[in-house]
Write an enzyme that holds these catalytic residues in place. Structure first.
Site, PDB file in Angstrom:
ATOM      1  N   ASP A  15      -8.936   2.329  -1.431  1.00  0.00           N
ATOM      2  CA  ASP A  15      -8.589   2.973  -0.153  1.00  0.00           C
ATOM      3  C   ASP A  15      -9.202   4.358   0.002  1.00  0.00           C
ATOM      4  O   ASP A  15      -8.615   5.255   0.589  1.00  0.00           O
ATOM      5  CB  ASP A  15      -7.055   3.072   0.004  1.00  0.00           C
ATOM      6  CG  ASP A  15      -6.408   1.734  -0.229  1.00  0.00           C
ATOM      7  OD1 ASP A  15      -6.916   0.756   0.332  1.00  0.00           O
ATOM      8  OD2 ASP A  15      -5.441   1.668  -0.994  1.00  0.00           O
ATOM      9  N   HIS A  43     -10.622  -3.211   3.899  1.00  0.00           N
ATOM     10  CA  HIS A  43     -11.676  -2.240   4.196  1.00  0.00           C
ATOM     11  C   HIS A  43     -11.697  -1.965   5.692  1.00  0.00           C
ATOM     12  O   HIS A  43     -11.913  -2.866   6.490  1.00  0.00           O
ATOM     13  CB  HIS A  43     -13.031  -2.774   3.708  1.00  0.00           C
ATOM     14  CG  HIS A  43     -13.120  -2.855   2.218  1.00  0.00           C
ATOM     15  ND1 HIS A  43     -14.101  -3.540   1.557  1.00  0.00           N
ATOM     16  CD2 HIS A  43     -12.338  -2.310   1.255  1.00  0.00           C
ATOM     17  CE1 HIS A  43     -13.921  -3.421   0.242  1.00  0.00           C
ATOM     18  NE2 HIS A  43     -12.846  -2.687   0.048  1.00  0.00           N
ATOM     19  N   ALA A 258      -3.834  -1.159   4.032  1.00  0.00           N
ATOM     20  CA  ALA A 258      -4.529  -1.944   5.062  1.00  0.00           C
ATOM     21  C   ALA A 258      -4.231  -3.428   4.889  1.00  0.00           C
ATOM     22  O   ALA A 258      -4.375  -4.214   5.815  1.00  0.00           O
ATOM     23  CB  ALA A 258      -6.034  -1.688   4.997  1.00  0.00           C
ATOM     24  N   ARG A 262       2.255  -1.286   3.288  1.00  0.00           N
ATOM     25  CA  ARG A 262       3.154  -0.408   2.522  1.00  0.00           C
ATOM     26  C   ARG A 262       2.720   1.049   2.657  1.00  0.00           C
ATOM     27  O   ARG A 262       1.523   1.333   2.644  1.00  0.00           O
ATOM     28  CB  ARG A 262       3.069  -0.744   1.020  1.00  0.00           C
ATOM     29  CG  ARG A 262       3.710  -2.046   0.634  1.00  0.00           C
ATOM     30  CD  ARG A 262       3.608  -2.282  -0.863  1.00  0.00           C
ATOM     31  NE  ARG A 262       2.271  -2.708  -1.282  1.00  0.00           N
ATOM     32  CZ  ARG A 262       1.943  -2.993  -2.533  1.00  0.00           C
ATOM     33  NH1 ARG A 262       2.815  -2.860  -3.500  1.00  0.00           N
ATOM     34  NH2 ARG A 262       0.727  -3.388  -2.831  1.00  0.00           N
ATOM     35  N   LYS A 290     -12.226  11.870   4.233  1.00  0.00           N
ATOM     36  CA  LYS A 290     -10.941  12.350   4.753  1.00  0.00           C
ATOM     37  C   LYS A 290     -10.649  13.824   4.464  1.00  0.00           C
ATOM     38  O   LYS A 290      -9.487  14.220   4.318  1.00  0.00           O
ATOM     39  CB  LYS A 290      -9.807  11.475   4.229  1.00  0.00           C
ATOM     40  CG  LYS A 290      -9.836  10.067   4.841  1.00  0.00           C
ATOM     41  CD  LYS A 290      -8.551   9.350   4.570  1.00  0.00           C
ATOM     42  CE  LYS A 290      -8.328   8.178   5.511  1.00  0.00           C
ATOM     43  NZ  LYS A 290      -7.065   7.494   5.275  1.00  0.00           N
TER      44      LYS A 290
HETATM   45  P1  IMP Z   1      -3.212  -7.212  -7.123  1.00  0.00           P
HETATM   46  O1  IMP Z   1      -4.661  -6.846  -7.108  1.00  0.00           O
HETATM   47  O2  IMP Z   1      -2.732  -7.771  -5.801  1.00  0.00           O
HETATM   48  O3  IMP Z   1      -2.841  -8.059  -8.294  1.00  0.00           O
HETATM   49  O4  IMP Z   1      -2.380  -5.839  -7.299  1.00  0.00           O
HETATM   50  C1  IMP Z   1      -2.441  -5.072  -8.499  1.00  0.00           C
HETATM   51  C2  IMP Z   1      -2.421  -3.580  -8.184  1.00  0.00           C
HETATM   52  O5  IMP Z   1      -3.639  -3.211  -7.546  1.00  0.00           O
HETATM   53  C3  IMP Z   1      -1.310  -3.121  -7.232  1.00  0.00           C
HETATM   54  O6  IMP Z   1      -0.929  -1.809  -7.586  1.00  0.00           O
HETATM   55  C4  IMP Z   1      -2.007  -3.124  -5.874  1.00  0.00           C
HETATM   56  O7  IMP Z   1      -1.367  -2.277  -4.958  1.00  0.00           O
HETATM   57  C5  IMP Z   1      -3.372  -2.607  -6.280  1.00  0.00           C
HETATM   58  N1  IMP Z   1      -4.467  -3.014  -5.365  1.00  0.00           N
HETATM   59  C6  IMP Z   1      -5.102  -4.202  -5.323  1.00  0.00           C
HETATM   60  N2  IMP Z   1      -6.063  -4.197  -4.400  1.00  0.00           N
HETATM   61  C7  IMP Z   1      -6.065  -2.974  -3.851  1.00  0.00           C
HETATM   62  C8  IMP Z   1      -6.860  -2.338  -2.854  1.00  0.00           C
HETATM   63  O8  IMP Z   1      -7.796  -2.890  -2.289  1.00  0.00           O
HETATM   64  N3  IMP Z   1      -6.538  -1.045  -2.559  1.00  0.00           N
HETATM   65  C9  IMP Z   1      -5.545  -0.397  -3.191  1.00  0.00           C
HETATM   66  N4  IMP Z   1      -4.768  -0.938  -4.131  1.00  0.00           N
HETATM   67  C10 IMP Z   1      -5.034  -2.215  -4.458  1.00  0.00           C
HETATM   68 MG    MG Z   2      -8.242  -0.555   1.150  1.00  0.00          MG
END
Ligand code: IMP
Ligand code: MG
Length: 361
Positions: A15, A43, A258, A262, A290
């Site tokens: 992000d 994205h 996104a 949350r 930003k």
């Molecule tokens: P998962 O990738 O859904 O298994 O989530 C594992 C961890 O990675 C969690 O803390 C998610 O919030 C974080 N996470 C996964 N993809 C992203 C992303 O694209 N941006 C920010 N956090 C992410």
């Molecule tokens: Mg993102």
């Protein structure tokens, strides 16, 4: 020599505005490539007229209808792919999916969402990525794009192919590729804060191991970071304690996931993480996004050289207080920040390394 292979990676926890930099770099490239993660990514691209598109699985270059490639190492949920195709309006025959990409099924999603380990302890995005990756590692047969899901994907009009050979043939003809990383260094399965991380590789190295592009074909690596930090999900983090500052940054920076919606946890900049992330990724360029969001705060804090430093706030990016913040970070990182974005729109850049800087200011 034009840069043939450019890579964009995040040096924080995702992000950071990679999609925005990819959108800026897109015109110089022939195709956009995703090489890691899945639709846990979100994205955001905002075009000149203010239109906002959030993509989850297609590279951000798809907004400009560039050819889109998903290499091995990317996990694909067909229904999310369909949504991304519809919202970008890209011709599906421009979308190339590697036959080895694991497919995320409803049972993966159900498992991710029902497990309290995943949901509460790690705080996953609930998109089934971890369970699908586990099946890949367990070598369960038939769960890849080129196996029993081939017909379903073909019916969508996308191309199932060997993208590694495809990318090499593009390079052999002098074509230029833009690799868009998902998530970020702090979420990498090896380099991130295990177990509070994602299930895939999030560094430049994944372009080599996943997409099959050797290191000596990579010409530029753009490390992207936000002027402060955010994190969704659990894990260690230099959280901002002043609730007013948190809510201001969250409101102005629109710091809501996104993908999941949350509210993101908001923290100060951790330059120590950046320094480590940029050497592991081998960055040739640095991009801060930003910076405008911090305008108007009473003070700004950063961890630099393992010391917490407090800075006078600034009202505009032209102010000496902002220059001091940037100079201290650049000095510690040993690298100039070539790009500073000052707003969500395509042309909102404060500093650019080339002639377009003049146009944007
Ligand atoms: P998962 O990738 O859904 O298994 O989530 C594992 C961890 O990675 C969690 O803390 C998610 O919030 C974080 N996470 C996964 N993809 C992203 C992303 O694209 N941006 C920010 N956090 C992410
Ligand atoms: Mg993102």
């Amino acid at each position: 020599m034009p840069e043939q292979v450019s890579v964009v990676v995040c040096l924080q926890w995702g992000d950071s505005g990679k999609g925005r930099l990819v959108d800026y770099l897109a015109p110089q490239h022939d195709a956009g490539v995703r090489f890691n993660g899945a639709n846990n990514a979100g994205h955001t691209v905002v075009t000149d007229n203010g239109d906002k598109t959030v993509l989850h699985i297609l590279p951000s270059t798809s907004v400009d209808k560039k050819r889109a490639v998903l290499t091995p190492g990317v996990l694909v949920d067909p229904s999310v792919l369909q949504d991304d195709i519809l919202c970008t309006g890209i011709d599906p025959s421009f979308v190339y999916i590697d036959k080895r990409c694991p497919v995320i099924t409803q049972s993966d999603i159900d498992e991710d969402r029902s497990s309290s380990h995943n949901k509460e302890k790690i705080g996953t995005t609930g998109r089934g990525v971890g369970p699908a990756m586990r099946k890949q590692i367990e070598r369960i047969e038939g769960l890849r794009a080129g196996d029993k899901y081939r017909d379903l994907l073909n019916d969508m009009g996308v191309q199932i192919t060997d993208t590694v050979r495809l990318l090499h043939s593009v390079l052999d003809k002098g074509g230029r590729l833009l690799f868009e990383g998902a998530q970020g260094f702090g979420l990498d399965i090896w380099h991130g804060s295990y177990p509070y991380c994602t299930s895939s590789l999030c560094t430049t190295g994944a372009v080599c191991t996943n997409a099959g592009i050797p290191w000596n074909r990579i010409s530029a690596v753009y490390g992207v970071f936000k002027a402060y930090s955010t994190r969704v999900g659990q894990g260690p983090f230099m959280e901002i304690l002043d609730e007013n500052i948190v809510s201001t940054i969250r409101r102005i920076g629109q710091e809501y996931g996104a993908t999941t919606g949350r509210p993101r946890r908001v923290g100060w900049l951790d330059a120590d993480l950046l320094k480590h992330a940029l050497r592991v990724n081998g960055c040739t360029h640095l991009c801060m996004t930003k910076a405008d969001v911090l305008c108007g705060l009473p003070y700004v804090v950063a961890s630099i050289d393992h010391r917490v430093r407090k800075y006078e706030g600034w009202d505009s990016l032209d102010s000496p207080a902002f220059s001091k913040y940037i100079n201290d970070i650049e000095e510690y990182l040993g690298m100039r920040i070539g790009f500073i974005s000052a707003g969500p729109r395509r042309n909102d850049w404060f500093r650019l390394p080339d002639s377009r800087a003049m146009m944007a200011r």
